[in-house]
Design an enzyme around this catalytic site. Sequence first.
Site, PDB file in Angstrom:
ATOM      1  CD  GLU A 138      -2.503  -1.790   0.545  1.00  0.00           C
ATOM      2  OE1 GLU A 138      -3.081  -0.957  -0.163  1.00  0.00           O
ATOM      3  OE2 GLU A 138      -2.633  -3.006   0.394  1.00  0.00           O
ATOM      4  CB  CYS A 146      -1.823   6.975   1.582  1.00  0.00           C
ATOM      5  SG  CYS A 146      -3.219   6.161   2.361  1.00  0.00           S
TER       6      CYS A 146
HETATM    7  P1  NAD Z   1       8.805   4.658   4.246  1.00  0.00           P
HETATM    8  O1  NAD Z   1       8.716   3.842   3.010  1.00  0.00           O
HETATM    9  O2  NAD Z   1       9.947   5.560   4.408  1.00  0.00           O
HETATM   10  O3  NAD Z   1       8.815   3.727   5.542  1.00  0.00           O
HETATM   11  C1  NAD Z   1       7.767   2.841   5.820  1.00  0.00           C
HETATM   12  C2  NAD Z   1       8.282   1.727   6.721  1.00  0.00           C
HETATM   13  O4  NAD Z   1       9.222   0.944   6.001  1.00  0.00           O
HETATM   14  C3  NAD Z   1       8.988   2.211   7.972  1.00  0.00           C
HETATM   15  O5  NAD Z   1       8.617   1.376   9.043  1.00  0.00           O
HETATM   16  C4  NAD Z   1      10.454   2.021   7.620  1.00  0.00           C
HETATM   17  O6  NAD Z   1      11.293   1.835   8.744  1.00  0.00           O
HETATM   18  C5  NAD Z   1      10.399   0.779   6.784  1.00  0.00           C
HETATM   19  N1  NAD Z   1      11.528   0.588   5.882  1.00  0.00           N
HETATM   20  C6  NAD Z   1      12.358   1.528   5.352  1.00  0.00           C
HETATM   21  N2  NAD Z   1      13.251   0.944   4.534  1.00  0.00           N
HETATM   22  C7  NAD Z   1      12.979  -0.380   4.526  1.00  0.00           C
HETATM   23  C8  NAD Z   1      13.530  -1.505   3.844  1.00  0.00           C
HETATM   24  N3  NAD Z   1      14.565  -1.388   3.016  1.00  0.00           N
HETATM   25  N4  NAD Z   1      12.977  -2.716   4.059  1.00  0.00           N
HETATM   26  C9  NAD Z   1      11.919  -2.859   4.885  1.00  0.00           C
HETATM   27  N5  NAD Z   1      11.358  -1.846   5.562  1.00  0.00           N
HETATM   28  C10 NAD Z   1      11.876  -0.606   5.378  1.00  0.00           C
HETATM   29  O7  NAD Z   1       7.410   5.420   4.330  1.00  0.00           O
HETATM   30  P2  NAD Z   1       6.989   6.524   5.396  1.00  0.00           P
HETATM   31  O8  NAD Z   1       7.727   7.774   5.049  1.00  0.00           O
HETATM   32  O9  NAD Z   1       7.097   5.954   6.747  1.00  0.00           O
HETATM   33  O10 NAD Z   1       5.435   6.688   5.075  1.00  0.00           O
HETATM   34  C11 NAD Z   1       4.919   7.628   4.170  1.00  0.00           C
HETATM   35  C12 NAD Z   1       4.466   6.929   2.912  1.00  0.00           C
HETATM   36  O11 NAD Z   1       3.491   5.942   3.220  1.00  0.00           O
HETATM   37  C13 NAD Z   1       3.790   7.882   1.958  1.00  0.00           C
HETATM   38  O12 NAD Z   1       4.253   7.646   0.657  1.00  0.00           O
HETATM   39  C14 NAD Z   1       2.324   7.498   2.066  1.00  0.00           C
HETATM   40  O13 NAD Z   1       1.552   7.817   0.949  1.00  0.00           O
HETATM   41  C15 NAD Z   1       2.413   6.025   2.298  1.00  0.00           C
HETATM   42  N6  NAD Z   1       1.166   5.501   2.888  1.00  0.00           N
HETATM   43  C16 NAD Z   1       0.366   4.692   2.118  1.00  0.00           C
HETATM   44  C17 NAD Z   1      -0.832   4.217   2.632  1.00  0.00           C
HETATM   45  C18 NAD Z   1      -1.732   3.330   1.801  1.00  0.00           C
HETATM   46  O14 NAD Z   1      -2.597   2.669   2.375  1.00  0.00           O
HETATM   47  N7  NAD Z   1      -1.585   3.275   0.493  1.00  0.00           N
HETATM   48  C19 NAD Z   1      -1.212   4.562   3.926  1.00  0.00           C
HETATM   49  C20 NAD Z   1      -0.377   5.383   4.667  1.00  0.00           C
HETATM   50  C21 NAD Z   1       0.825   5.850   4.146  1.00  0.00           C
END
Ligand code: NAD
Length: 523
Positions: free
Chosen positions: A251, A285
């Site tokens: 997502e 999001c």
């Molecule tokens: P991010 O991708 O930076 O991090 C998300 C999670 O992934 C964190 O827990 C992080 O520690 C982890 N992570 C980072 N690198 C990783 C790796 N290499 N392997 C595994 N895990 C890793 O995202 P963010 O900045 O925390 O969140 C914001 C984003 O989330 C925005 O783009 C937003 O649109 C999206 N979002 C989407 C939805 C949806 O349902 N589509 C809902 C909420 C947020």
Amino acid sequence: MSTGANEIRARPSGNGPEPAPGFEVRSPADGCVVGSVPDRSAEEVRAAVGRLRGNQPAWEALGPTGRSEWVGRLRNWLLDNDERIAALLQRETGKPWQEATLEVPGAIDVLEYYRKRAERFLADSHPRPHSLLTAGKRLTIAYRPYPVVGVICPWNNPVLLALADAVPALLAGAAVAIKPSELTPLATREIVRGWREDVGAPGVLECLTGDGATGAALVKEADFIQFTGSARTGREIAQRAAGRLIPYSLELGGKDAMIVLADADLERAASAAVWGAMFNSGQACTSVERVFVEAPVYEEFVEMVAGRVRGLRQRARGGRFDADVGALSSEAQLAIVERHVSEALATGARALVGGKRADMPGAFFEPTVLVDVEPSMRCMREETFGPTLPVMKVNDLEEAIGLANDSSYGLSASIWTRDRARGEQIARRLEAGAVNVNDMFVNVFAIRIPQGGWKQSGVGARLGGAHGIRKYCRPQSVTATRLAPKSELLWYPYSALKSKLFLRVTRFLSARDWRRRLGRRPR
Ligand code: NAD
């Protein structure tokens, strides 16, 4: 360079005994430390997943009814601790109190929906055989869980997103490891502690705190990854999961378009645009990130929107209900918003309201309305994730659809028109996983329909009735023979007679006209 108020650092070791390596969590609203959590290493992740794997078979054996009972106790615990969880959430995210209080009820809505239906959604089904080869067999589809599901979460709605994914997985019979965002791990960790220590539930739920390295370690160990976060990280996870041949559901981000047609109820559309863009400081999001308004109503709409945004209250600290817009989650996020807005202003856009970092301590950006924007601007192409509302005038619906679809994202969109039937038809022309007609975000609460992004906004979907729980299962097909002769037509020994019989019967059953049924060749 400092990453600012919400910076999370490894603790300094100092003199004396080495403290456990960990992170401090700071409020983005005032920079104060609000807690600290361990930074789980790859070895700790492996050990935790090993424990979950060991406990999962007994959990699966409880069946949906037994598991629902434990999840019901979690519901009670959440209801008894809702204010405490909201307070933790508010401190670690910097969101207004009212928004912090929404997450537990939202999570309970999902929890109850699946708790009540788990038995039905996971029940075996017995399709009837469709052909001669399986006639007389009993066919069964059984839903068997992936043993360990890894749920990796972002910082914008930490509790809602973690539980909306983890609870259906638990009900499916899987054990679950949640990896919360390093920016907002506290409330999630407290809920998992409540499950283990206060509820006394089986050891099938773990919270693995840490940063991306901890998440990457979880991708190496789990059997299914449910990820919510950025497209960049989603792509990395997909590549690693492909290397292990494990399934995943992603997502990801969005650049949601709102299309306001000339016949729209402008009052409702303007209120929705402002809430849809400013809710959670624009860090949803499904935030409204682009608005396309038909020319005849553009001026009036912009005036309404600007008036409403001017009235929003933004405060760092104070009473529970005296702020509408809170902080951004981090200085890093604030820097992205500043860049999008300042670039837009430098290339011809105007800020009718806001337009800069707020004049107060903490990671606050002023609620902002941008006009005279161009589709090529960064604020119209990349996910801003801030309290900004870029509005663009369009000549007609065709131009609006073209611009809305001109995006690498396809999470959701909304259409505003008094002609609901037309709105529903227009929805079919939009490249987005969800479209709301005359409403904002409402699809997110519609658990019976799937929530999944198209294009760079995701792979797979969450929720969606039975899909939301069966996705954590591997369908297992069982065929059992009712009548068991000593041999079957297809088995050894091969013979001309058996082959002829088989071919005649299958031809007779598959042909749709008498000539072919009887094996006559064309004249
Ligand atoms: P991010 O991708 O930076 O991090 C998300 C999670 O992934 C964190 O827990 C992080 O520690 C982890 N992570 C980072 N690198 C990783 C790796 N290499 N392997 C595994 N895990 C890793 O995202 P963010 O900045 O925390 O969140 C914001 C984003 O989330 C925005 O783009 C937003 O649109 C999206 N979002 C989407 C939805 C949806 O349902 N589509 C809902 C909420 C947020």
